[in-house]
Structures are given as C-alpha cells and as structure tokens.
Enzyme design. Structure first.
Site, PDB file in Angstrom:
ATOM      1  N   SER A 217      23.283  46.297  85.332  1.00  0.00           N
ATOM      2  CA  SER A 217      24.603  46.432  84.874  1.00  0.00           C
ATOM      3  C   SER A 217      24.849  45.395  83.978  1.00  0.00           C
ATOM      4  O   SER A 217      24.620  44.056  84.217  1.00  0.00           O
ATOM      5  CB  SER A 217      25.514  46.359  85.998  1.00  0.00           C
ATOM      6  OG  SER A 217      25.267  45.489  87.013  1.00  0.00           O
ATOM      7  N   GLY A 219      27.483  44.320  82.158  1.00  0.00           N
ATOM      8  CA  GLY A 219      29.070  43.785  81.813  1.00  0.00           C
ATOM      9  C   GLY A 219      29.496  45.018  80.877  1.00  0.00           C
ATOM     10  O   GLY A 219      29.436  46.138  81.009  1.00  0.00           O
ATOM     11  N   ALA A 220      30.223  44.256  79.754  1.00  0.00           N
ATOM     12  CA  ALA A 220      30.838  45.266  78.870  1.00  0.00           C
ATOM     13  C   ALA A 220      29.878  46.047  78.162  1.00  0.00           C
ATOM     14  O   ALA A 220      30.126  47.090  77.529  1.00  0.00           O
ATOM     15  CB  ALA A 220      31.308  44.381  77.818  1.00  0.00           C
ATOM     16  N   GLY A 222      27.923  47.924  79.392  1.00  0.00           N
ATOM     17  CA  GLY A 222      27.440  49.032  80.321  1.00  0.00           C
ATOM     18  C   GLY A 222      26.295  49.055  81.129  1.00  0.00           C
ATOM     19  O   GLY A 222      25.840  48.000  81.644  1.00  0.00           O
ATOM     20  N   GLY A 248      29.981  46.240  90.334  1.00  0.00           N
ATOM     21  CA  GLY A 248      28.880  46.409  90.258  1.00  0.00           C
ATOM     22  C   GLY A 248      28.457  47.356  91.781  1.00  0.00           C
ATOM     23  O   GLY A 248      27.477  48.328  91.641  1.00  0.00           O
ATOM     24  N   ASP A 249      29.297  47.309  92.497  1.00  0.00           N
ATOM     25  CA  ASP A 249      29.349  48.094  93.880  1.00  0.00           C
ATOM     26  C   ASP A 249      29.594  49.378  93.497  1.00  0.00           C
ATOM     27  O   ASP A 249      29.088  50.486  94.055  1.00  0.00           O
ATOM     28  CB  ASP A 249      30.037  47.412  94.984  1.00  0.00           C
ATOM     29  CG  ASP A 249      29.964  45.786  95.078  1.00  0.00           C
ATOM     30  OD1 ASP A 249      28.906  45.633  95.284  1.00  0.00           O
ATOM     31  OD2 ASP A 249      30.877  45.066  95.491  1.00  0.00           O
TER      32      ASP A 249
HETATM   33  O1  TA6 Z   1      30.613  42.520  94.367  1.00  0.00           O
HETATM   34  C1  TA6 Z   1      31.845  41.815  94.793  1.00  0.00           C
HETATM   35  C2  TA6 Z   1      31.451  41.577  96.522  1.00  0.00           C
HETATM   36  O2  TA6 Z   1      30.965  42.652  96.989  1.00  0.00           O
HETATM   37  C3  TA6 Z   1      32.742  40.942  97.008  1.00  0.00           C
HETATM   38  O3  TA6 Z   1      33.363  42.111  97.604  1.00  0.00           O
HETATM   39  C4  TA6 Z   1      32.087  39.922  97.840  1.00  0.00           C
HETATM   40  O4  TA6 Z   1      32.341  40.322  99.167  1.00  0.00           O
HETATM   41  C5  TA6 Z   1      30.767  39.679  97.395  1.00  0.00           C
HETATM   42  O5  TA6 Z   1      30.439  40.607  96.558  1.00  0.00           O
HETATM   43  C6  TA6 Z   1      29.595  39.395  98.237  1.00  0.00           C
HETATM   44  O6  TA6 Z   1      28.488  39.204  97.573  1.00  0.00           O
HETATM   45  P1  TA6 Z   1      27.500  38.170  98.005  1.00  0.00           P
HETATM   46  O7  TA6 Z   1      26.415  38.338  97.057  1.00  0.00           O
HETATM   47  O8  TA6 Z   1      27.862  36.932  98.474  1.00  0.00           O
HETATM   48  O9  TA6 Z   1      26.895  39.136  99.424  1.00  0.00           O
END
Ligand code: TA6
Length: 309
Positions: A217, A219-220, A222, A248-249
């Site tokens: 990923s 960013g802008a 894509g 990203g999730d």
């Molecule tokens: O991607 C965003 C996120 O999922 C947040 O919801 C937050 O909980 C965080 O990332 C967790 O990431 P980490 O790398 O600290 O486990």
C-alpha cells in the site's frame, strides 16, 4: 469463515481537533471509540461486506471487555478472543482539521504470559480447519515470541489454509521466511524489510524472501501487486483526504473478500483500493463510507505492469 488474528487488540480512540499544535491545550470537537487492532478492523469490514468472520487474538481487563461487548453487535462476526490477565491497550488518533492529517499514538499492549500464548496457539489450531483464509495482523504485544507469526503461518500452510501477513519489523522478516501466501506491507515497511526504496524492486525482493505474493500500500499512489501470475497497480482517481487510520486494514479486507469470492487479481485490487479510500473518507478509525466504496469500485481500474514477476 475468514479468520483474523490480532495478538495486540486495542480500543481505538479518535480525537478531532481544529488545529494540532505543540505546547497547546486542545479543545476536542468530536470523539469516537471503536474496537481496534489491525485484524479486528479487517474483520469488521469483512463482516459488513457480508462475509462470515471469526476474530481471535488476546483481550483482557476493562478495555478488553468493552471491545468484546462492542464486537457482539456486529452481524456475521464471531468472537473467539482468548482472555488474558493483562489489559487491552488503547490507541489515540488525533485528526487535525486544519492540516488535514492524522497523528497516531499506539500503546505497546499488555504483557502476555507463556501460558496465554499456548492457549492462543490451541484456539488457533482448533479454528483453522473451518477457515477458508486467515489474516495475521498488527504488532506483537510484549511476551509473545518474535517468531509467533512464523509459527502461525506454518500451521496455516500445513492445514492448507491461505494465509496473509500484515505486520512490520522482525515479525515481518521472520514471517516472510515461513512462506505466507500474501504480505501487505506499506512503503516504509517494504523499504525497511528489503533495503530498497523502489517499491517494485522491493516487492520482488520480498517475494524472493518467501512471500508468494506482495500487495504494497503506497498511500495516495494506491496499491502495487507482485504475484506469481502478474503485476498490477490500482489507485483512486482523485486524492482522498481524511482519517487514514485503518485504511491498510481495509486493503486486507478487500483482498480477502476477493479471494473468498474467487475474484481474479485485478478485481481483488480494485475492491481493496476502493475500500481503502472509502475508509479515509469515513471519520472514525477503521470505518468505511459505503457510498464512497460503491462509487470508487466502479471508477478504479487495475493496470497490468510489464515484465515477468
Ligand atoms: O491500522 C490502524 C490500526 O489498526 C488501529 O486500529 C490501531 O489499533 C493500530 O492500527 C494497531 O497497529 P499496531 O501496529 O500497533 O498493532
């Protein structure tokens, strides 16, 4: 069922402020709390897309209880979190309206005991036979061995379940060596892993290290995919501004939804890029804007890149 693993779950707090400045007391204009941690976000998006999803990982203390309660209202989502004696962490994302960007603070998470890690491995082994795909997402809390993801990848591979890894640093390095089907690093994680800043060279290097396919990923710019059957780029037509927490999730969720529905790579990438941009559109961490998703999915195309992968 799609299984997501979040060893370091979180309660994600979003603060909206008019302007973010150092040495200043800020008046928060809006606050949102969401169940979080990367795999939890992936599961919520998948469940909202109608996919039956199971969440495992660790949860404990009042924040862990809050997170489980919040997840219980999600249709299509099953809670298989393993209880721990420690307390689930919080993260804070501060959205700066003037600057149009977000500053994130992530706590390290509770210390997990050896017995709790054993309980997680047992729960995971019992869930794998019912899974059509598994996603391993996020940082490791203290106490969990650095090779944890490598272990979980090997288990998924011997059960014949496609496995996706989204993490960083040493857990990513070791995880890739265990040969996951897919990794989803961002540009910085990919550069850190491979020592090269050119995303395409870096993605190819990650494949040589053991990842069957890589979706970066950027960013802008894509998404960039390097797979055994070709390489593609997919990006939203316009610059999307907003809260990128969880974008990203949503890429991971889009890729898994496409995999579960038997979509080809270009289609999976379009869904992933559209969901990611629609997540930036939504103000709360890890939520996506349904109308923006539909609109973007109809307008984004995946462009094939020349050269064998
Ligand atoms: O991607 C965003 C996120 O999922 C947040 O919801 C937050 O909980 C965080 O990332 C967790 O990431 P980490 O790398 O600290 O486990």
């Amino acid at each position: 069922m799609i299984l997501t693993v979040t060893l370091n779950t979180a309660v994600d707090l979003t603060y909206h402020v008019p302007t973010l400045r150092r040495h200043t007391t800020h008046r928060v204009t809006e606050t949102q709390d969401r169940p979080g941690g990367k795999g939890v976000n992936v599961a919520r998006v998948l469940a909202r897309l109608g996919h039956s999803t199971t969440v495992t990982g660790f949860a404990g203390g009042p924040t862990g209880a809050w997170l489980r309660e919040a997840l219980s209202g999600e249709p299509h989502l099953k809670d298989a979190l393993v209880p721990i004696g420690g307390t689930t962490r919080r993260t804070v994302a501060v959205v700066d309206a003037a600057g149009g960007d977000t500053t994130q603070f992530n706590e390290p998470g509770p210390t997990v005991t050896a017995a709790e890690w054993e309980a997680l491995k047992k729960a995971y082994a019992s869930l794998l036979p019912g899974a059509e795909a598994v996603a391993l997402c996020g940082s490791l809390p203290p106490g969990v061995p650095v090779g944890a993801y490598a272990h979980l990848i090997r288990e998924a591979r011997s059960a014949g379940v496609p496995v996706l890894l989204d993490t960083s640093g040493e857990p990513l390095r070791r995880g890739i060596a265990a040969r996951p089907d897919l990794v989803k690093p961002n540009a910085a994680e990919l550069a850190d892993l491979t020592g090269t800043r050119d995303p395409r060279h870096a993605a190819r290097a990650a494949r040589r290290r053991g990842a069957r396919a890589v979706v970066a990923s950027l960013g802008a710019e894509g998404l960039l995919a390097e797979t055994p059957v070709g390489a593609w780029r997919a990006a939203p037509p316009d610059l999307v501004r907003g809260n990128p927490t969880g974008a990203g999730d949503s890429v991971v969720a889009g890729l898994l939804a496409g995999l579960a529905e038997g979509a080809d790579w270009p289609d999976r990438l379009v869904r992933a890029a559209a969901l990611s941009a629609a997540t930036v559109h939504a103000s709360a961490a890890g939520e996506y804007d349904e109308a923006a998703y539909r609109d973007l999915a109809a307008r984004i195309t995946a462009t094939a890149l020349p050269g064998a992968a």
